[in-house]
Design an enzyme around this catalytic site. Structure first.
Site, PDB file in Angstrom:
ATOM      1  N   ASP A  10       0.872  -1.162   0.000  1.00 34.36           N
ATOM      2  CA  ASP A  10       0.000   0.000   0.000  1.00 34.36           C
ATOM      3  C   ASP A  10       0.930   1.240   0.000  1.00 34.36           C
ATOM      4  OD1 ASP A  10      -2.437   1.528   0.534  1.00 34.36           O
ATOM      5  OD2 ASP A  10      -1.602   1.798   2.534  1.00 34.36           O
ATOM      6  N   LEU A  11       0.402   2.410  -0.314  1.00 30.96           N
ATOM      7  CA  LEU A  11       1.272   3.592  -0.366  1.00 30.96           C
ATOM      8  C   LEU A  11       1.122   4.479   0.881  1.00 30.96           C
ATOM      9  CD1 LEU A  11       3.237   5.335  -2.154  1.00 30.96           C
ATOM     10  CD2 LEU A  11       1.199   6.583  -2.844  1.00 30.96           C
ATOM     11  N   ASP A  12      -0.054   5.141   0.958  1.00 29.71           N
ATOM     12  CA  ASP A  12      -0.272   6.125   2.031  1.00 29.71           C
ATOM     13  C   ASP A  12      -0.282   5.429   3.394  1.00 29.71           C
ATOM     14  OD1 ASP A  12      -0.623   8.403   0.354  1.00 29.71           O
ATOM     15  OD2 ASP A  12      -2.609   7.667  -0.156  1.00 29.71           O
ATOM     16  N   THR A  18       1.896  10.035   4.037  1.00 25.32           N
ATOM     17  CA  THR A  18       0.930  10.954   3.439  1.00 25.32           C
ATOM     18  C   THR A  18      -0.436  10.867   4.107  1.00 25.32           C
ATOM     19  OG1 THR A  18       0.774   9.237   1.793  1.00 25.32           O
ATOM     20  CG2 THR A  18       1.846  11.278   1.119  1.00 25.32           C
ATOM     21  N   LYS A  46      -8.978   5.830   5.765  1.00 25.05           N
ATOM     22  CA  LYS A  46      -7.716   5.242   5.301  1.00 25.05           C
ATOM     23  C   LYS A  46      -7.974   4.130   4.292  1.00 25.05           C
ATOM     24  CE  LYS A  46      -4.679   6.381   9.133  1.00 25.05           C
ATOM     25  NZ  LYS A  46      -3.891   5.866  10.254  1.00 25.05           N
ATOM     26  N   GLY A  47      -7.286   4.209   3.172  1.00 27.52           N
ATOM     27  CA  GLY A  47      -7.434   3.181   2.137  1.00 27.52           C
ATOM     28  C   GLY A  47      -8.685   3.339   1.293  1.00 27.52           C
ATOM     29  N   SER A 115      -2.497   0.670  -4.366  1.00 19.13           N
ATOM     30  CA  SER A 115      -2.947   1.854  -3.621  1.00 19.13           C
ATOM     31  C   SER A 115      -4.263   2.381  -4.166  1.00 19.13           C
ATOM     32  CB  SER A 115      -1.875   2.947  -3.741  1.00 19.13           C
ATOM     33  OG  SER A 115      -2.379   4.190  -3.321  1.00 19.13           O
ATOM     34  N   ALA A 116      -5.070   2.953  -3.287  1.00 22.56           N
ATOM     35  CA  ALA A 116      -6.322   3.592  -3.716  1.00 22.56           C
ATOM     36  C   ALA A 116      -6.077   4.994  -4.264  1.00 22.56           C
ATOM     37  CB  ALA A 116      -7.283   3.675  -2.527  1.00 22.56           C
ATOM     38  N   SER A 117      -4.864   5.501  -4.078  1.00 23.80           N
ATOM     39  CA  SER A 117      -4.604   6.906  -4.423  1.00 23.80           C
ATOM     40  C   SER A 117      -4.426   7.133  -5.922  1.00 23.80           C
ATOM     41  CB  SER A 117      -3.346   7.389  -3.706  1.00 23.80           C
ATOM     42  OG  SER A 117      -3.038   8.699  -4.127  1.00 23.80           O
ATOM     43  N   LYS A 118      -4.992   8.244  -6.395  1.00 25.92           N
ATOM     44  CA  LYS A 118      -4.769   8.646  -7.787  1.00 25.92           C
ATOM     45  C   LYS A 118      -3.493   9.466  -7.920  1.00 25.92           C
ATOM     46  CE  LYS A 118      -9.498   8.322  -9.293  1.00 25.92           C
ATOM     47  NZ  LYS A 118     -10.651   8.911  -9.926  1.00 25.92           N
ATOM     48  N   ASN A 119      -2.840   9.729  -6.799  1.00 24.80           N
ATOM     49  CA  ASN A 119      -1.584  10.489  -6.809  1.00 24.80           C
ATOM     50  C   ASN A 119      -0.374   9.589  -6.569  1.00 24.80           C
ATOM     51  OD1 ASN A 119      -2.760  13.237  -6.997  1.00 24.80           O
ATOM     52  ND2 ASN A 119      -3.656  12.718  -5.016  1.00 24.80           N
ATOM     53  N   LYS A 146     -10.978  -0.689  -1.911  1.00 22.39           N
ATOM     54  CA  LYS A 146     -10.800  -1.559  -0.754  1.00 22.39           C
ATOM     55  C   LYS A 146     -11.977  -1.332   0.204  1.00 22.39           C
ATOM     56  CE  LYS A 146      -5.850  -0.582  -1.069  1.00 22.39           C
ATOM     57  NZ  LYS A 146      -4.723   0.163  -0.479  1.00 22.39           N
ATOM     58  N   GLU A 170      -0.146  -3.298   4.647  1.00 21.30           N
ATOM     59  CA  GLU A 170      -1.259  -2.338   4.699  1.00 21.30           C
ATOM     60  C   GLU A 170      -1.345  -1.618   6.042  1.00 21.30           C
ATOM     61  OE1 GLU A 170      -3.891  -0.698   3.832  1.00 21.30           O
ATOM     62  OE2 GLU A 170      -4.113  -1.243   1.746  1.00 21.30           O
ATOM     63  N   ASP A 171      -1.809  -0.358   6.009  1.00 23.53           N
ATOM     64  CA  ASP A 171      -2.037   0.379   7.260  1.00 23.53           C
ATOM     65  C   ASP A 171      -3.517   0.607   7.538  1.00 23.53           C
ATOM     66  OD1 ASP A 171      -2.439   2.314   5.192  1.00 23.53           O
ATOM     67  OD2 ASP A 171      -2.228   3.893   6.704  1.00 23.53           O
TER      68      ASP A 171
HETATM   69  P1  B16 Z   1      -6.126  10.321  -3.554  1.00 21.77           P
HETATM   70  P2  B16 Z   1      -3.612   4.070   0.005  1.00 21.77           P
HETATM   71  C1  B16 Z   1      -5.461   5.981  -0.078  1.00 21.77           C
HETATM   72  O1  B16 Z   1      -4.173   5.509  -0.385  1.00 21.77           O
HETATM   73  C2  B16 Z   1      -5.494   6.733   1.240  1.00 21.77           C
HETATM   74  O2  B16 Z   1      -5.275   5.847   2.315  1.00 21.77           O
HETATM   75  C3  B16 Z   1      -6.832   7.394   1.421  1.00 21.77           C
HETATM   76  O3  B16 Z   1      -6.854   8.139   2.619  1.00 21.77           O
HETATM   77  C4  B16 Z   1      -7.097   8.312   0.210  1.00 21.77           C
HETATM   78  O4  B16 Z   1      -8.377   8.921   0.342  1.00 21.77           O
HETATM   79  C5  B16 Z   1      -7.033   7.474  -1.058  1.00 21.77           C
HETATM   80  O5  B16 Z   1      -5.765   6.872  -1.155  1.00 21.77           O
HETATM   81  C6  B16 Z   1      -7.267   8.310  -2.295  1.00 21.77           C
HETATM   82  O6  B16 Z   1      -6.170   9.157  -2.460  1.00 21.77           O
HETATM   83  O7  B16 Z   1      -7.049  11.397  -3.075  1.00 21.77           O
HETATM   84  O8  B16 Z   1      -4.669  10.715  -3.560  1.00 21.77           O
HETATM   85  O9  B16 Z   1      -6.572   9.727  -4.857  1.00 21.77           O
HETATM   86  O10 B16 Z   1      -3.560   4.031   1.497  1.00 21.77           O
HETATM   87  O11 B16 Z   1      -4.566   3.050  -0.607  1.00 21.77           O
HETATM   88  O12 B16 Z   1      -2.245   4.072  -0.647  1.00 21.77           O
HETATM   89 MG    MG Z   2      -2.799   3.249   3.320  1.00 23.97          MG
END
Ligand code: B16
Ligand code: MG
Length: 219
Positions: A10-12, A18, A46-47, A115-119, A146, A170-171
């Protein structure tokens, strides 16, 4: 015989801290909307995807909004979040992460991001660890967030490894549940009480030694 497992990160909150920037950015939006938003509330984000995170916050404040308003708040939150990570570099990697990546690479294992993040991609570039990853799956690639296992299943497919030969770090509880439902080994990084459904728990990567990693590779 060579054992090649897929180690999915996982990333964040796992690779970089982050999670606190996401929290600060959501807290600012919540304040503007007159919603109380605590670290305890933040655990549920989170996630979780950006869109779903906003829904959770609006529910907390019992706020109904038009799609136009929601789109603006999502944009504003992300802009604020991006302003926090603009100067990010390798010093923001969480303790012990780089050593684990180096050990797995030196031992010829697959490494993937889930990761769920688009960044996610720019963060891997800024922290200069993209070269460790054989596959990257992020919020731009999946439709189901997730605890749905889609993000982790896609990651192991990209490196042609079966789910039961895959290990997830994972966190978030949602991420641990996603790994468990994919029948992968789940390793919780962070608060053991929150991540009680994980197969193994560590407070951070400095507590994961080479002997443990080798046992995962040889399992
Ligand atoms: P973004 P992960 C998740 O990343 C974060 O835990 C979650 O808090 C965040 O809302 C989600 O990414 C979307 O991130 O706004 O950057 O697209 O923990 O799955 O790496
Ligand atoms: Mg995370």
């Amino acid at each position: 015989m060579t054992n090649k497992k897929a180690f999915i990160f996982d990333l964040d909150g796992v690779i970089v801290d982050t999670a606190r920037y996401h929290f600060l950015a959501w807290q600012k939006l919540a304040q503007q909307l007159g919603i109380e938003f605590t670290p305890e509330h933040n655990e549920h984000l989170k996630g979780v995807s950006r869109v779903r995170s906003l829904e959770i916050i609006l529910n907390l404040g019992n706020i109904q909004a038009s799609q136009e308003e929601k789109d603006k708040w999502l944009f504003d939150k992300n802009e604020l979040y991006l302003s926090y990570i603009v100067d990010m570099d390798q010093s923001e990697l969480l303790p012990g992460v780089l050593d684990v990546l180096k050990f797995l690479k030196a031992n010829n294992q697959y490494i993937a991001l889930g990761s769920a993040s688009k960044n996610a991609r720019p963060i891997l570039e800024k922290t200069d660890i993209m070269q460790y990853f054989d596959a990257v799956v992020d919020g731009n690639d999946v439709t189901n967030a997730k605890p749905d296992p889609e993000v982790f299943l896609r990651a192991c497919q990209l490196v042609f490894v079966a789910p039961d030969d895959s290990i997830v770090f994972e966190d978030s509880l949602a991420g641990i549940q996603a790994a468990n439902s994919a029948r992968m080994k789940s390793i919780g990084i962070g608060d053991k009480e929150i991540l009680h459904e994980a197969e193994f728990n560590f407070p951070n990567f400095t507590r994961i030694n080479e002997q443990f990693l080798r046992s995962l590779i040889d399992a």
